[in-house]
Design an enzyme around this catalytic site. Sequence first.
Site, PDB file in Angstrom:
ATOM      1  N   ALA A 187       0.817  -1.223   0.000  1.00  0.00           N
ATOM      2  CA  ALA A 187       0.000   0.000   0.000  1.00  0.00           C
ATOM      3  C   ALA A 187       0.845   1.265   0.000  1.00  0.00           C
ATOM      4  O   ALA A 187       0.369   2.338  -0.377  1.00  0.00           O
ATOM      5  CB  ALA A 187      -0.918  -0.006   1.219  1.00  0.00           C
ATOM      6  N   LEU A 234       2.357   1.720  -7.435  1.00  0.00           N
ATOM      7  CA  LEU A 234       1.153   1.245  -8.120  1.00  0.00           C
ATOM      8  C   LEU A 234      -0.091   1.489  -7.257  1.00  0.00           C
ATOM      9  O   LEU A 234      -1.125   1.924  -7.743  1.00  0.00           O
ATOM     10  CB  LEU A 234       1.281  -0.254  -8.438  1.00  0.00           C
ATOM     11  CG  LEU A 234       0.088  -0.808  -9.190  1.00  0.00           C
ATOM     12  CD1 LEU A 234       0.158  -0.431 -10.664  1.00  0.00           C
ATOM     13  CD2 LEU A 234      -0.005  -2.315  -9.060  1.00  0.00           C
ATOM     14  N   LYS A 259       1.564  -8.055 -12.862  1.00  0.00           N
ATOM     15  CA  LYS A 259       2.691  -8.486 -13.666  1.00  0.00           C
ATOM     16  C   LYS A 259       3.997  -7.918 -13.077  1.00  0.00           C
ATOM     17  O   LYS A 259       3.909  -6.929 -12.342  1.00  0.00           O
ATOM     18  CB  LYS A 259       2.515  -8.046 -15.108  1.00  0.00           C
ATOM     19  CG  LYS A 259       2.723  -6.535 -15.302  1.00  0.00           C
ATOM     20  CD  LYS A 259       3.059  -6.196 -16.712  1.00  0.00           C
ATOM     21  CE  LYS A 259       3.588  -4.810 -16.764  1.00  0.00           C
ATOM     22  NZ  LYS A 259       4.760  -4.397 -17.210  1.00  0.00           N
ATOM     23  N   GLY A 318      -8.280  -4.282 -19.657  1.00  0.00           N
ATOM     24  CA  GLY A 318      -9.354  -3.470 -19.087  1.00  0.00           C
ATOM     25  C   GLY A 318      -9.578  -2.202 -19.884  1.00  0.00           C
ATOM     26  O   GLY A 318     -10.463  -1.420 -19.543  1.00  0.00           O
ATOM     27  N   HIS A 351       1.047  -6.938 -22.787  1.00  0.00           N
ATOM     28  CA  HIS A 351      -0.028  -6.067 -23.287  1.00  0.00           C
ATOM     29  C   HIS A 351      -0.280  -6.230 -24.794  1.00  0.00           C
ATOM     30  O   HIS A 351      -1.413  -6.435 -25.230  1.00  0.00           O
ATOM     31  CB  HIS A 351       0.287  -4.595 -23.009  1.00  0.00           C
ATOM     32  CG  HIS A 351       0.619  -4.290 -21.572  1.00  0.00           C
ATOM     33  ND1 HIS A 351       0.095  -4.989 -20.526  1.00  0.00           N
ATOM     34  CD2 HIS A 351       1.414  -3.341 -21.013  1.00  0.00           C
ATOM     35  CE1 HIS A 351       0.551  -4.496 -19.387  1.00  0.00           C
ATOM     36  NE2 HIS A 351       1.361  -3.494 -19.660  1.00  0.00           N
ATOM     37  N   LYS A 368       1.057   7.020 -27.979  1.00  0.00           N
ATOM     38  CA  LYS A 368      -0.103   6.534 -28.745  1.00  0.00           C
ATOM     39  C   LYS A 368      -0.055   5.015 -28.835  1.00  0.00           C
ATOM     40  O   LYS A 368       1.019   4.434 -29.004  1.00  0.00           O
ATOM     41  CB  LYS A 368      -0.058   7.132 -30.149  1.00  0.00           C
ATOM     42  CG  LYS A 368      -1.298   6.864 -30.966  1.00  0.00           C
ATOM     43  CD  LYS A 368      -1.476   7.866 -32.082  1.00  0.00           C
ATOM     44  CE  LYS A 368      -0.664   7.482 -33.301  1.00  0.00           C
ATOM     45  NZ  LYS A 368      -0.863   8.426 -34.405  1.00  0.00           N
TER      46      LYS A 368
HETATM   47  N1  NDP Z   1       4.104   1.126 -10.735  1.00  0.00           N
HETATM   48  C1  NDP Z   1       3.461   0.853 -11.869  1.00  0.00           C
HETATM   49  O1  NDP Z   1       3.054   1.744 -12.601  1.00  0.00           O
HETATM   50  C2  NDP Z   1       3.212  -0.562 -12.272  1.00  0.00           C
HETATM   51  C3  NDP Z   1       3.581  -1.604 -11.453  1.00  0.00           C
HETATM   52  N2  NDP Z   1       3.282  -2.894 -11.799  1.00  0.00           N
HETATM   53  C4  NDP Z   1       3.628  -4.010 -10.930  1.00  0.00           C
HETATM   54  O2  NDP Z   1       2.994  -3.839  -9.672  1.00  0.00           O
HETATM   55  C5  NDP Z   1       3.799  -4.308  -8.614  1.00  0.00           C
HETATM   56  C6  NDP Z   1       4.064  -3.184  -7.626  1.00  0.00           C
HETATM   57  O3  NDP Z   1       4.688  -2.117  -8.319  1.00  0.00           O
HETATM   58  P1  NDP Z   1       5.163  -0.776  -7.612  1.00  0.00           P
HETATM   59  O4  NDP Z   1       4.113  -0.274  -6.717  1.00  0.00           O
HETATM   60  O5  NDP Z   1       5.671   0.092  -8.673  1.00  0.00           O
HETATM   61  O6  NDP Z   1       6.369  -1.301  -6.746  1.00  0.00           O
HETATM   62  P2  NDP Z   1       7.116  -0.622  -5.528  1.00  0.00           P
HETATM   63  O7  NDP Z   1       8.570  -0.791  -5.774  1.00  0.00           O
HETATM   64  O8  NDP Z   1       6.606   0.731  -5.259  1.00  0.00           O
HETATM   65  O9  NDP Z   1       6.753  -1.627  -4.349  1.00  0.00           O
HETATM   66  C7  NDP Z   1       5.519  -1.644  -3.671  1.00  0.00           C
HETATM   67  C8  NDP Z   1       5.759  -1.799  -2.193  1.00  0.00           C
HETATM   68  O10 NDP Z   1       6.337  -3.067  -1.949  1.00  0.00           O
HETATM   69  C9  NDP Z   1       7.291  -2.993  -0.907  1.00  0.00           C
HETATM   70  N3  NDP Z   1       8.584  -3.459  -1.414  1.00  0.00           N
HETATM   71  C10 NDP Z   1       9.362  -2.901  -2.364  1.00  0.00           C
HETATM   72  N4  NDP Z   1      10.458  -3.638  -2.587  1.00  0.00           N
HETATM   73  C11 NDP Z   1      10.378  -4.697  -1.766  1.00  0.00           C
HETATM   74  C12 NDP Z   1      11.195  -5.817  -1.526  1.00  0.00           C
HETATM   75  N5  NDP Z   1      12.337  -6.002  -2.184  1.00  0.00           N
HETATM   76  N6  NDP Z   1      10.813  -6.704  -0.598  1.00  0.00           N
HETATM   77  C13 NDP Z   1       9.656  -6.528   0.060  1.00  0.00           C
HETATM   78  N7  NDP Z   1       8.847  -5.477  -0.133  1.00  0.00           N
HETATM   79  C14 NDP Z   1       9.189  -4.586  -1.018  1.00  0.00           C
HETATM   80  C15 NDP Z   1       7.374  -1.536  -0.499  1.00  0.00           C
HETATM   81  O11 NDP Z   1       6.560  -1.360   0.638  1.00  0.00           O
HETATM   82  P3  NDP Z   1       7.102  -1.469   2.119  1.00  0.00           P
HETATM   83  O12 NDP Z   1       8.578  -1.337   2.124  1.00  0.00           O
HETATM   84  O13 NDP Z   1       6.401  -0.363   2.837  1.00  0.00           O
HETATM   85  O14 NDP Z   1       6.632  -2.804   2.547  1.00  0.00           O
HETATM   86  C16 NDP Z   1       6.751  -0.793  -1.636  1.00  0.00           C
HETATM   87  O15 NDP Z   1       6.102   0.370  -1.234  1.00  0.00           O
HETATM   88  C17 NDP Z   1       5.057  -4.834  -9.275  1.00  0.00           C
HETATM   89  O16 NDP Z   1       4.878  -6.210  -9.514  1.00  0.00           O
HETATM   90  C18 NDP Z   1       5.103  -4.079 -10.592  1.00  0.00           C
HETATM   91  O17 NDP Z   1       5.803  -4.784 -11.573  1.00  0.00           O
HETATM   92  C19 NDP Z   1       2.598  -3.191 -12.947  1.00  0.00           C
HETATM   93  C20 NDP Z   1       2.221  -2.193 -13.807  1.00  0.00           C
HETATM   94  C21 NDP Z   1       2.522  -0.809 -13.564  1.00  0.00           C
HETATM   95  O1  LIG Z   2       2.842  -2.076 -17.759  1.00  0.00           O
HETATM   96  C1  LIG Z   2       3.292  -1.038 -18.183  1.00  0.00           C
HETATM   97  O2  LIG Z   2       2.474  -0.240 -18.892  1.00  0.00           O
HETATM   98  C2  LIG Z   2       2.776   1.144 -19.011  1.00  0.00           C
HETATM   99  C3  LIG Z   2       1.865   1.658 -20.119  1.00  0.00           C
HETATM  100  O3  LIG Z   2       0.547   1.580 -19.694  1.00  0.00           O
HETATM  101  P1  LIG Z   2      -0.495   2.644 -20.223  1.00  0.00           P
HETATM  102  O4  LIG Z   2      -1.770   2.217 -19.641  1.00  0.00           O
HETATM  103  O5  LIG Z   2      -0.030   3.983 -19.734  1.00  0.00           O
HETATM  104  O6  LIG Z   2      -0.456   2.578 -21.696  1.00  0.00           O
HETATM  105  C4  LIG Z   2       4.231   1.385 -19.319  1.00  0.00           C
HETATM  106  O7  LIG Z   2       4.509   2.783 -19.271  1.00  0.00           O
HETATM  107  C5  LIG Z   2       5.066   0.699 -18.269  1.00  0.00           C
HETATM  108  O8  LIG Z   2       6.448   0.841 -18.600  1.00  0.00           O
HETATM  109  C6  LIG Z   2       4.721  -0.767 -18.191  1.00  0.00           C
HETATM  110  O9  LIG Z   2       5.379  -1.357 -17.091  1.00  0.00           O
END
Ligand code: NDP
Ligand SMILES: O=C1O[C@H](COP(=O)(O)O)[C@@H](O)[C@H](O)[C@H]1O
Length: 501
Positions: free
Chosen positions: A17, A21, A153, A186, A245, A344
């Site tokens: 949280a 993401l 993912k 989606g 995707h 795009k």
């Molecule tokens: N960010 C994006 O736009 C997108 C992300 N994703 C996927 O969603 C998932 C989460 O992404 P995102 O939010 O960017 O990731 P983050 O790196 O922000 O990690 C989310 C949370 O996980 C905890 N965390 C980070 N690294 C570790 C670790 N090594 N071990 C344990 N806990 C850890 C941290 O919380 P804390 O330390 O407080 O526990 C962190 O706030 C990933 O699988 C990513 O590939 C997919 C599509 C887009």
């Molecule tokens: O999963 C991902 O998608 C985004 C692109 O998503 P969109 O909804 O903005 O088109 C991409 O930027 C990112 O690198 C990738 O991890």
Amino acid sequence: MSSDAFGDHVSIVVFGASGDLAKKKTFPALFGLYNQGLLPKNVNIIGYARSELSNEELRERIKSFLKFKDDAAKLKADGFLQLISYISGPYDKPDGYHKLEEAISKYDQENKVQQSERLFYLALPPSVFTTAGKNIKEHCYPEGARLRLIVEKPFGHDLESSRQLQKDLAPLFSEEELYRIDHYLGKEMVKNLFVLRFGNAMLSGVWNNRHISSVQISFKEAFGTEGRGGYFDDIGIVRDVMQNHLLQVLTLLTMDRPVSFDPEAVRDEKVKALKAFSIDNDNILIGQYGKSEDGTKPGYLDDDTVKKDSKCVTYAAMGININNERWDGVPFVLRAGKALDESKVEIRIQFKQVAKGIFKEIQRNELVIRIQPNEAVYMKINSKIPGISTETSLTELDLTYSSRYSKDFWIPEAYEALIRDCFLGNHANFVRDDELDVSWQLFTPLLQYIEGEDRPELEIYPYGSKSPKSLKKFLIKNGYVFDHEGAYQWPLTTPSVKGKI
Ligand SMILES: NC(=O)C1=CN([C@@H]2O[C@H](COP(=O)(O)OP(=O)(O)OC[C@H]3O[C@@H](n4cnc5c(N)ncnc54)[C@H](OP(=O)(O)O)[C@@H]3O)[C@@H](O)[C@H]2O)C=CC1
Ligand SMILES: O=C1O[C@H](COP(=O)(O)O)[C@@H](O)[C@H](O)[C@H]1O
């Protein structure tokens, strides 16, 4: 409502949280559904992560990412935020899970819930998926409860690691309980593909190799990996957006008609189509962005978080063949890149040339489906220039959403649509295990090649360019026929000469 739909009282736990993401997508999507009245009647939303945060701190973090379509939505924000609480705890020890279980049970008791219903959303790095999954199963899944787990993912790095992940999760959760999210499934226009294809005799009749000469699916982003280089360097554009995707879009575009909208019927057809795909390693173009031509935008290697000599692929174009009766001989190209001239995503379907005969010059039809931005479907068609002219011009039949539909239509964001599907128990827009396996079987040899010793040369393209220079040649090699220079303008405003009958 589907019989699998969750009832009126649901606990939603967002793992990770504190992360990117969760704040940018997961919580805002929950708010979007809340604002539309599409969450279950009574929800208990809990954020979970290791960071020490108070309820108020988490709410503040989320607040700035909520999107408001109008003032009424703004007014609802506080009500939504008050539904959220936060629990801090580790992912690999039971302590925090016990606190979670307590909070959920308390909510269930207070609301006299007969059957506890729980949605766990793992917004976590994949290295933590299995550990979190095991602990959720052990400590937060009491007998008689109904549980759904949304996993983000990447589902693995290659075929082997993806299979390992499946193997680790399979004893914990059934396929029914798992929702592997690919947010492209989606997107509104991706969901429209079924209706466009199967709901229009005009299109379904020509959806094959007798009429279509080539297809491109193109993903462009006008920004680089700034700030995310560390993450991207091990991933590259092929894993980041193509293996998932764009492949999903290609599958929906080319699969046969399912017997029904039943999720398994849809996914059976998808797997069947996927199994007929092949990639030829020699038919690929890869690139990496350098500095912009005016030097104001950094090259990929200027990012301090990437290896200095990184060969990471930030642009790729690849030819895909579909070895079945419908598509044999039609070249498909997937192309994707970061740091280009625009953002795009579109599908471009080019039709075969009509017999020239009576025409001196006539262009090919193209159907373009723009996924984003500004959803649109338009067909480039030849038409006589109005008036006494006998010349033809290439014009379009145009369904641009913003001019056709009023702004009052609520088009859900991808994450809103998918989280809602999960509440409803609808798996159709989530990735099934066998589907995932076939996609990695397809892409792993290609990834090994482009990341191996004998990898092809990386073409450096300037930040902000249209594409690497050799793309045009690549597309021509893959069957795309460019319009004659100036043959098409949108909208056609001048009576310029295009071709004579
Ligand atoms: N960010 C994006 O736009 C997108 C992300 N994703 C996927 O969603 C998932 C989460 O992404 P995102 O939010 O960017 O990731 P983050 O790196 O922000 O990690 C989310 C949370 O996980 C905890 N965390 C980070 N690294 C570790 C670790 N090594 N071990 C344990 N806990 C850890 C941290 O919380 P804390 O330390 O407080 O526990 C962190 O706030 C990933 O699988 C990513 O590939 C997919 C599509 C887009
Ligand atoms: O999963 C991902 O998608 C985004 C692109 O998503 P969109 O909804 O903005 O088109 C991409 O930027 C990112 O690198 C990738 O991890």
